[in-house]
Design a protein around this motif. Structure first.
Motif, PDB file in Angstrom:
ATOM      1  N   ASN A 184       0.962  -1.206  -0.299  1.00  0.00           N
ATOM      2  CA  ASN A 184       0.325   0.027   0.253  1.00  0.00           C
ATOM      3  C   ASN A 184       1.385   1.262   0.024  1.00  0.00           C
ATOM      4  O   ASN A 184       1.952   1.569   0.581  1.00  0.00           O
ATOM      5  CB  ASN A 184      -0.919  -0.082   1.297  1.00  0.00           C
ATOM      6  N   GLU A 201      -9.411   5.535  -0.292  1.00  0.00           N
ATOM      7  CA  GLU A 201      -8.013   4.697  -0.514  1.00  0.00           C
ATOM      8  C   GLU A 201      -8.388   3.128  -0.996  1.00  0.00           C
ATOM      9  O   GLU A 201      -7.137   2.391  -1.618  1.00  0.00           O
ATOM     10  CB  GLU A 201      -7.503   4.421   1.454  1.00  0.00           C
ATOM     11  N   LYS A 233      -6.856   0.316  -5.632  1.00  0.00           N
ATOM     12  CA  LYS A 233      -6.112  -1.443  -5.344  1.00  0.00           C
ATOM     13  C   LYS A 233      -6.731  -2.139  -4.971  1.00  0.00           C
ATOM     14  O   LYS A 233      -7.061  -3.046  -6.198  1.00  0.00           O
ATOM     15  CB  LYS A 233      -5.033  -1.180  -4.448  1.00  0.00           C
TER      16      LYS A 233
END
Length: 367
Positions: free
Chosen positions: A244, A312, A316
């Motif tokens: 991350n 966030e 991903k």
């Protein structure tokens, strides 16, 4: 308590209380000129000179002598890859062997790549210090600025085009040879790795010498640390598995998706070639599975369709992973079927008859 709008607030700050981060320190260009910089720059200069002299050599050979000298030797074929004149002619040339109906995709490519550059230029500008960042969300929410943040959809167009041409070409090869060849993967890696290695080398060893300013040093050092510790995710095409808050080459997520789609497409097309029904069932199963995950991710990770409300998890968990980006790629595969039907009058007539039966069926009349 709420502070009145017209109130005056005095803040006293002592100099010794202010902590200056390294982000305001400019780097020294001399620190970038190391062995890696010299080696990479030497390699780039070598290929530039090779391209120049190769182009000069082939341009000096008369056209009639070129035809007489065929077939070329292996060395001449390798050198011709660096012939800028011929490569440019092939790039902008009009190949009469190609289907006339497919030339429209050239225009679509130009529009989409221009749109991508435009959207990224705007987004990169927002990463710099701006005086009024609070109004960005306001004008991006207006209709006339919708094309700015919707530039991300052009990436899906390229996925669609890649799938369409890959399916179109591979199915033609299967029809001619009736065999599956693993050399298609070797060919793909030969096309990707030189450009990827050159980009990685420039990012890691050369780019640092050509930047300056208060933000460049800190931002580049962070990216450089990431590139040197997460290279395996880049070169093995698993970029979405990186840790991350790390990033090396920003667009590597697209390359990962594109290559993984390429890995699974030839076997799927082989199944379609052998059994159209089985291939279509497998294709739609993948499509439904992707949509199911997107619904799950939207609720589980609290992801919005509006990019102005991203969190966030958006990158991903949703935007970069192949199992959410594959529907447009699958649409490109299925679109080949429609195009084949369009090119086949008998098949088109059969589809028209089937559509007419469905339209006149008792169920449709009841509805």
């Amino acid at each position: 308590r709420m502070i009145p709008k017209d109130s005056t607030i005095n803040i006293n700050v002592r100099k010794e209380d202010v902590v200056f981060r390294d982000i305001v320190q400019e780097h020294s260009v001399k620190s970038a000129i190391g062995p890696g910089f010299i080696i990479v720059l030497a390699i780039l200069i070598f290929f530039a000179l090779l391209s120049f002299f190769t182009s000069l050599y082939f341009s000096s050979v008369p056209e009639k002598d070129k035809k007489k000298s065929q077939p070329r030797t292996t060395g001449e074929k390798v050198l011709s890859c660096f012939n800028i004149v011929d490569n440019y002619a092939q790039f902008i040339g009009d190949d009469e062997k190609h289907d006339e109906n497919l030339k429209v995709f050239d225009g679509i490519r130009v529009i989409c790549i221009s749109w991508i550059v435009y959207g990224h230029a705007f987004n990169i500008g927002l990463n710099a210090p701006v005086q009024n960042p609070e109004i960005v969300g306001e004008f991006l929410g207006e209709f006339w600025y919708a094309h700015v943040y919707n530039a991300t959809f052009t990436v899906d167009v390229f996925f669609f085009l890649t799938a369409f041409f890959l399916t179109f070409i591979v199915l033609q090869q299967y029809s001619k040879t009736n065999k599956f060849s693993w050399l298609i993967y070797v060919h793909r890696l030969i096309r990707l790795y030189p450009c990827l290695l050159a980009t990685y080398a420039i990012y890691s060893f050369v780019l640092y010498a050509f930047g300056n300013g208060p933000l460049f040093s800190a931002l580049y050092n962070e990216m450089l640390d990431h590139c040197r510790t997460m290279w395996q995710y880049l070169f093995f095409f698993f970029y979405y598995l990186r840790p991350n808050n790390t990033n090396c080459i920003g667009w590597a997520w697209y390359l990962t998706n594109d290559f993984q789609f390429f890995v699974f497409t030839p076997p799927l097309l082989w199944l379609i070639h052998k059994s159209k029904l089985g291939g279509l069932v497998a294709t739609f199963t993948l499509l439904i599975g992707s949509y199911a995950y997107q619904i799950f991710a939207a609720f589980h990770y609290d992801i919005y369709s509006n990019m102005l409300k991203t969190n966030e998890n958006y990158g991903k968990k949703y935007y970069e992973v192949p199992w959410t980006r594959c529907p447009t790629f699958i649409a490109g595969i299925l679109f080949v079927y429609l195009y084949i039907l369009y090119k086949n009058p008998e098949a088109s007539l059969t589809i028209a008859r089937l559509a007419n039966k469905i339209k006149n069926s008792p169920l449709i009349r009841l509805l």
